[in-house]
Motif scaffolding. Sequence first.
Motif, short mmCIF file in Angstrom:
data_model
loop_
_atom_site.label_atom_id
_atom_site.label_comp_id
_atom_site.label_asym_id
_atom_site.label_seq_id
_atom_site.Cartn_x
_atom_site.Cartn_y
_atom_site.Cartn_z
N ILE A 173 8.27 1.99 4.58
CA ILE A 173 9.20 2.98 4.03
C ILE A 173 8.47 4.32 4.05
O ILE A 173 7.51 4.54 3.31
N PRO A 174 8.90 5.24 4.89
CA PRO A 174 8.14 6.47 5.15
C PRO A 174 8.10 7.39 3.91
O PRO A 174 8.94 7.27 3.03
N GLU B 260 -3.35 0.22 -3.59
CA GLU B 260 -3.10 -1.06 -2.96
C GLU B 260 -2.99 -2.10 -4.05
O GLU B 260 -3.79 -2.14 -4.97
N LYS C 71 9.57 4.84 -4.42
CA LYS C 71 9.93 5.94 -3.54
C LYS C 71 10.42 7.14 -4.35
O LYS C 71 10.00 8.28 -4.13
N VAL D 276 -11.03 3.96 -8.15
CA VAL D 276 -10.94 5.12 -9.04
C VAL D 276 -10.95 4.68 -10.49
O VAL D 276 -10.22 3.77 -10.87
N ASN E 57 0.67 5.85 -0.41
CA ASN E 57 -0.06 7.07 -0.72
C ASN E 57 0.68 7.80 -1.83
O ASN E 57 1.93 7.89 -1.81
N GLN F 36 4.66 7.67 -1.00
CA GLN F 36 5.04 7.83 0.40
C GLN F 36 4.33 6.79 1.25
O GLN F 36 3.36 6.17 0.84
N ASP F 37 4.84 6.62 2.44
CA ASP F 37 4.21 5.70 3.39
C ASP F 37 3.94 4.34 2.75
O ASP F 37 2.86 3.77 2.87
N ILE F 38 4.97 3.85 2.09
CA ILE F 38 4.83 2.53 1.47
C ILE F 38 4.86 1.48 2.57
O ILE F 38 5.77 1.48 3.41
N ILE F 39 3.88 0.62 2.60
CA ILE F 39 3.96 -0.49 3.54
C ILE F 39 3.75 -1.80 2.80
O ILE F 39 3.07 -1.86 1.77
N ILE G 211 -7.41 1.67 -6.36
CA ILE G 211 -7.08 3.07 -6.10
C ILE G 211 -8.26 3.71 -5.41
O ILE G 211 -9.39 3.62 -5.89
N SER G 212 -8.04 4.32 -4.28
CA SER G 212 -9.16 5.00 -3.62
C SER G 212 -8.72 6.39 -3.21
O SER G 212 -7.59 6.60 -2.78
N ARG G 213 -9.64 7.32 -3.38
CA ARG G 213 -9.32 8.70 -3.09
C ARG G 213 -9.36 8.92 -1.59
O ARG G 213 -10.23 8.40 -0.88
N LEU G 214 -8.38 9.66 -1.06
CA LEU G 214 -8.38 9.97 0.37
C LEU G 214 -9.25 11.18 0.62
O LEU G 214 -9.21 12.16 -0.14
N ARG H 139 -15.18 2.58 -3.57
CA ARG H 139 -15.18 2.58 -5.02
C ARG H 139 -13.75 2.72 -5.53
O ARG H 139 -12.96 3.50 -5.00
N LYS I 219 0.86 -1.18 0.00
CA LYS I 219 0.00 0.00 0.00
C LYS I 219 0.88 1.23 0.00
O LYS I 219 1.97 1.21 0.59
N VAL J 23 -4.12 9.92 -3.44
CA VAL J 23 -4.87 8.67 -3.53
C VAL J 23 -4.08 7.57 -2.82
O VAL J 23 -2.86 7.65 -2.69
N ALA J 24 -4.82 6.58 -2.36
CA ALA J 24 -4.18 5.40 -1.78
C ALA J 24 -4.20 4.29 -2.82
O ALA J 24 -5.23 4.06 -3.45
N ILE K 139 -8.19 8.14 4.76
CA ILE K 139 -9.61 8.12 5.08
C ILE K 139 -10.38 7.86 3.80
O ILE K 139 -10.16 8.53 2.80
N LYS L 218 7.19 -4.39 5.92
CA LYS L 218 8.12 -3.29 5.62
C LYS L 218 7.37 -1.97 5.74
O LYS L 218 6.19 -1.89 5.41
#
Lengths: 289, 289, 289, 289, 289, 289
Positions: C288-289, A256, A272, D248, A223, A277-280, A244-247, D246, A221, A253-254, C244, C286
């Motif tokens: 990665i920030p 996954e 990166k 995107v 952002n 960012q905030d890759i998990i 893809i979902s809008r934040l 939903r 996942k 967008v997020a 969110i 993992k």
Amino acid sequence: MKLRLGLPKGSLEESTFQLFKQAGFNISTSSRSYYPAVNDPELEILLMRAQEIPRYVHEGVLDAGISGLDWITENNADVVEVAELLYSKRTSNPVRLVIAVAESSDIKDVSDLNGKRVATELVNVTEKYLKEHGVTASVEFSWGATEVKVPKLVDAIADLTETGSSLVANKLRIIATVLESTTKLHANRTAWEDPWKREKLQSIAVLLQGALLARTKVGLKMNVPEDALDKILSILPAMKQPSISRLVGSEWVAIEVIVDEVQVRDMIPALKSGGAQDIIEYPLSKVIP
Amino acid sequence: MKLRLGLPKGSLEESTFQLFKQAGFNISTSSRSYYPAVNDPELEILLMRAQEIPRYVHEGVLDAGISGLDWITENNADVVEVAELLYSKRTSNPVRLVIAVAESSDIKDVSDLNGKRVATELVNVTEKYLKEHGVTASVEFSWGATEVKVPKLVDAIADLTETGSSLVANKLRIIATVLESTTKLHANRTAWEDPWKREKLQSIAVLLQGALLARTKVGLKMNVPEDALDKILSILPAMKQPSISRLVGSEWVAIEVIVDEVQVRDMIPALKSGGAQDIIEYPLSKVIP
Amino acid sequence: MKLRLGLPKGSLEESTFQLFKQAGFNISTSSRSYYPAVNDPELEILLMRAQEIPRYVHEGVLDAGISGLDWITENNADVVEVAELLYSKRTSNPVRLVIAVAESSDIKDVSDLNGKRVATELVNVTEKYLKEHGVTASVEFSWGATEVKVPKLVDAIADLTETGSSLVANKLRIIATVLESTTKLHANRTAWEDPWKREKLQSIAVLLQGALLARTKVGLKMNVPEDALDKILSILPAMKQPSISRLVGSEWVAIEVIVDEVQVRDMIPALKSGGAQDIIEYPLSKVIP
Amino acid sequence: MKLRLGLPKGSLEESTFQLFKQAGFNISTSSRSYYPAVNDPELEILLMRAQEIPRYVHEGVLDAGISGLDWITENNADVVEVAELLYSKRTSNPVRLVIAVAESSDIKDVSDLNGKRVATELVNVTEKYLKEHGVTASVEFSWGATEVKVPKLVDAIADLTETGSSLVANKLRIIATVLESTTKLHANRTAWEDPWKREKLQSIAVLLQGALLARTKVGLKMNVPEDALDKILSILPAMKQPSISRLVGSEWVAIEVIVDEVQVRDMIPALKSGGAQDIIEYPLSKVIP
Amino acid sequence: MKLRLGLPKGSLEESTFQLFKQAGFNISTSSRSYYPAVNDPELEILLMRAQEIPRYVHEGVLDAGISGLDWITENNADVVEVAELLYSKRTSNPVRLVIAVAESSDIKDVSDLNGKRVATELVNVTEKYLKEHGVTASVEFSWGATEVKVPKLVDAIADLTETGSSLVANKLRIIATVLESTTKLHANRTAWEDPWKREKLQSIAVLLQGALLARTKVGLKMNVPEDALDKILSILPAMKQPSISRLVGSEWVAIEVIVDEVQVRDMIPALKSGGAQDIIEYPLSKVIP
Amino acid sequence: MKLRLGLPKGSLEESTFQLFKQAGFNISTSSRSYYPAVNDPELEILLMRAQEIPRYVHEGVLDAGISGLDWITENNADVVEVAELLYSKRTSNPVRLVIAVAESSDIKDVSDLNGKRVATELVNVTEKYLKEHGVTASVEFSWGATEVKVPKLVDAIADLTETGSSLVANKLRIIATVLESTTKLHANRTAWEDPWKREKLQSIAVLLQGALLARTKVGLKMNVPEDALDKILSILPAMKQPSISRLVGSEWVAIEVIVDEVQVRDMIPALKSGGAQDIIEYPLSKVIP
């Protein structure tokens, strides 16, 4: 209704139990070790040597079992292959039955085995192979430690090997491959004609394969700012559409996506530097495509 | 000149090595585990499964070996019995090959096995026995855990047992004894005709049996006043003359005798009340009568 | 192109392999134990004692390695620090090289060591430290069990300790800290100038650090009614924007956030009483920030 | 402020530590094994035998502890039950204290125990039960191996059992159940009146129960075309609203739901045939409904 | 008066304790593992690495110690050799420090080592040897696993070996033997001048050597008719007079003799055919000629 | 006729079996672990916790048993002491029940225990001791790990100790010794009145004590020229007459004597310098004076 399923005792036992657990079946061997309990009232599990399972499946004593193609063939078992299951302790390679001789032996290929003595655990498979190659040799059953019998006790062996390293360590040379074998969920022909049993077996196959697939995949996942979305998508594998979902309340967008674990090494630095960012990364238990 | 000797790998391995050590042969498995070193240049030791040794002795690949009568018979091995060696981990009883069925089975004796399925590690011995009793049954090779196959997988088993306790624990009932078996030092017929090999084998047999005999014997020494000598001698075993030596400058004699360890429990209180003093018991490594 | 990487054999070996596995590199030691296989054709792994790795990196026999600052310093190794890696079996504290004496010793501080005998595994570091403090002492190499040598064999020791508990158990008193050390991924200076090797090393560093960071983080998800959103957001850590997303056909939003595992203990009761429902925590591989 | 918490040493120790770790508390026993460290400065952990914990909680030496109802009752401990915690090594069944006699005994029910001898680890509970049933028997404390004492040493035993299999193996017959017991987080009454301690205990209870609940649940995600949404929702459990978001730029939605692991076996084939794609299952660490 | 004695910790520890026990000294390590108790108030035992013992003996921290000639030489320890003690786990061969290179290396003899890198645990001994042979090489201290360093990390190693089999297994070729080493009881020069300490050390040496000698000897007893006495005596070893005692009231004599265990194999058949009866072999704990 | 004998399960089990084996009784636990087989049809062995044996002997469920005076006293068992048996794993010291407090405690002697809490496994013995000393304290049963309970859980403990080292390691201080205890073969009073059982028990006692005595003794033999005989005899222990026998056809005599093993260290150098030759020491299995 119960499905009677034979699972291999011994070296594959622990990894088989782990695979079933991941697929949703808890097998516990506490009470009597050869007839373990399982948290599915529709299943009856019997543990036995992998060598014997195909015979009992063939004869209908078992509805289905897990064993290798090697032992299915050795037992001349006429069974239905339900699924191939690639799992083992060390590699994902198939196991091979190879004919090997001493490094220093004069025997160069199969035809040189005429009149020789060959030790093996798989007498039927080996005899059939030699006959097909026009070779007459004495094939004898080996009770164990087959790889140390050359050259003091026999001229050649037909032995199962995954990587060949044990053969090298014993100063043996491979001259032929008799068979490649992988692990099979296989069923008795009559049981397979029973609709309930067939559906149960297919369901087990989906869950086992979903568990095996999940071992090679991970969830990712991250952002991403909307204007970097195209670039990031171009880095991700093309085959599957990512989610893809809008934040809420943001220009981000997020994303996954499920990817091969082995690709992550190369993907993460690119993601990166592409602006993610905030890759998990998180682990998966089952993946059903 | 070398004598090629096969010793059993596995459950008997450790106790076999200890017996040979006591007999004067140090076998060390450090370098290559199936071809151990031994401190006798006239010996070449090969470790292999007890099941296979008689076959290789029969064929002359080995000059001699140690295995049970059970496997000599199963292999149809025509060999010379050099010595019977009574040693095992738990008891000195012979091992028996018995036919067993489930406690609750209808099968009462061998004749009830007609048309049934029997699992065993000793297919040849079992088939021959059933044929001699006029029974036609399907005898199949069992790769292990034979005692848990009844009644789910087969109707009966032919299994080796020392005390029968494992059969009882698996709720099995013995209906016949196929064979009694003890461990044998046995030789290839051609090797036995060779005077050097025969003498070497006989010498090994004397030493192994001297070591085994010493495990059941102890040495006893005591000092006895001359006037109590007759009484003390009447307590000691009659068969063998004890060694009596006069002590310098005294009215006492020293008596030394080799007796069965199991007799010592009853003998010592009697000797003491008969007037013997300073009774000591000491361990023996070999006894050759 | 291959990167030659030295990893520590011994007490850190297992945890190093686990860290690399989590980072995406499967290292398997089955074939030859000091030169294990790895599922990355661009890597060649060599296992050796942590004490030696910096020397071989310094000399260029290795391109890079993992070892502690303690041994980098002891070897006078002029290397590039690529990343600090905080992992160990028990704590996340740095290891310290401390000088310790017997509890009852007259030695109170470093200056009292003049003319004394000091045992240590890190002779160079210790000698340099004493010299800097104007102390002349005999520093001798200790082959092991350094902490039991005081006071029978030496007056003081310079020993590595994580928690100090082993020193306390041996009735020792710390009088000085010579060095604090953490584990470093470090590179040879020439290898670092090679663009391919530098990029490879940086990529490895990102993945290892991403794996280590994930060990202290968890993922949290929860469903929140829209009117409670502000309150819930005030409970979550301020630094990072949570993801969110609006749930289809409902007045609820789903919140997802990555937080320190150690904060979850306090956060969950607050989130629950703030109106969040269906709170789940899931593990990460993992971050990665 | 510190909460003094007693945890069971011995057979439950390892699983208790794992549960606390999953709940966010790392307990490490390296320094002194009965007073382990924990990464929460508000907690002081004491390890002791489960049999003793309720006594020390009752007396206020501990603020709270984890032990079974069996030992709470045996100790006549007047404590507050904070939470029931269903975890153990083998099953999720409660443990039972049963009275058992030899299979062949004349004793058929509790009334037959008059004048007999009963061995048990829980003397108080057993005596009280017998008295309530109007039986006068000699109840003696058993130091261990209680189940082998019948019939040679005593007439009956009162023994704890989870599955009864050990009793069967020792040829015992159950004639009565004295008590059913599960594991309890329980608190001293005075400590419970302290607001800080009560809140701390409630917070621990939420986290432990969240961890236990997560062991029976998994997360499921899948992508579903909008027109199949209703069908897919009908397959998922009705009780909880799934998270639907939903995707995107597509006609698909992503569904995420937490379900019982044991349901997944049946659900996945149905979801797949209902049109769901890319179904993944992932593990959870905590679930707070 | 106390003698301070250093014994080797590690691989020789167990066999050293067994040797001392057989010699009459019970060493127990229960209380503090490096300063064990011993049932002789005149002895103080210190356990330490064999590598360090000669240094501490040389410096007088220890009065005496047990270590190999290899480490005495490496430490440049000027000590008194009190006794050579031939004991080890596997063979009675001396250990050798050999220089080895890769099987395929161009290095053929010591002179080819000029300018090469050599890893070893015995840096001083190796450097001195190379210097004596006119070779200039870089000798570096190896922290372990020396035999796997060739050829990836160094060109050659100087390694200790008993049988050479580990070198062969690592595909190494021996090009020179630097040193042969056996285990020595050695003393500090000043301690040796102390009459009490010297006598104590000599007494210990007699007992240890008596115990070692007893390991290769056995006692033989037999009864012989007087007229066969000459023949039997001719079979027994000539060097030592056997003890012959007349049996009371008989024409037989009893013969008792101490012989090498390895001779017994050949002697017993000859004695038996020579007329000896009731031959027994018994074990010895000490033999002082 | 059978003698029913209780032997201790647990820490003394292995050494008890070894002692019985040396005394001539082979106990094998293979079939059912609490009712082992023994090669004496007159014996029935029952294994149970040492804590319980005296109770069952007192009540006549057992004819006799082996346990410590500590548990005989704790159980208020009125039994006959047949023999004291000094054997244990580490020392030959009696075990002591001591009262211990924290090193830093204000409690200095028993009288300070008034109103305190004491944990112990031997509640009855401890309560009686305190009462005799006029102390009123709360004595509670400890289920284990008693030595770590001070000072957090209790003020003092009454704990069994052999060397006191575990108490020291837990920073405890001994303030009183309640009891010294050694191991006893003890009998039920009624069984002791039965002549057959009494004789059987006395015979067992002789054999066990003969085995224990043999552990501290060795046999010495040596050859001595007649003119040195007096000198040699003066070195040997005066109490017992050694066996002296003249060697046939020589001026030498053979001396044989049984001595304490611990004396041999000093005796052998003296014997050697006194003219004795071919001194051998051999082990003994039983010594009955």
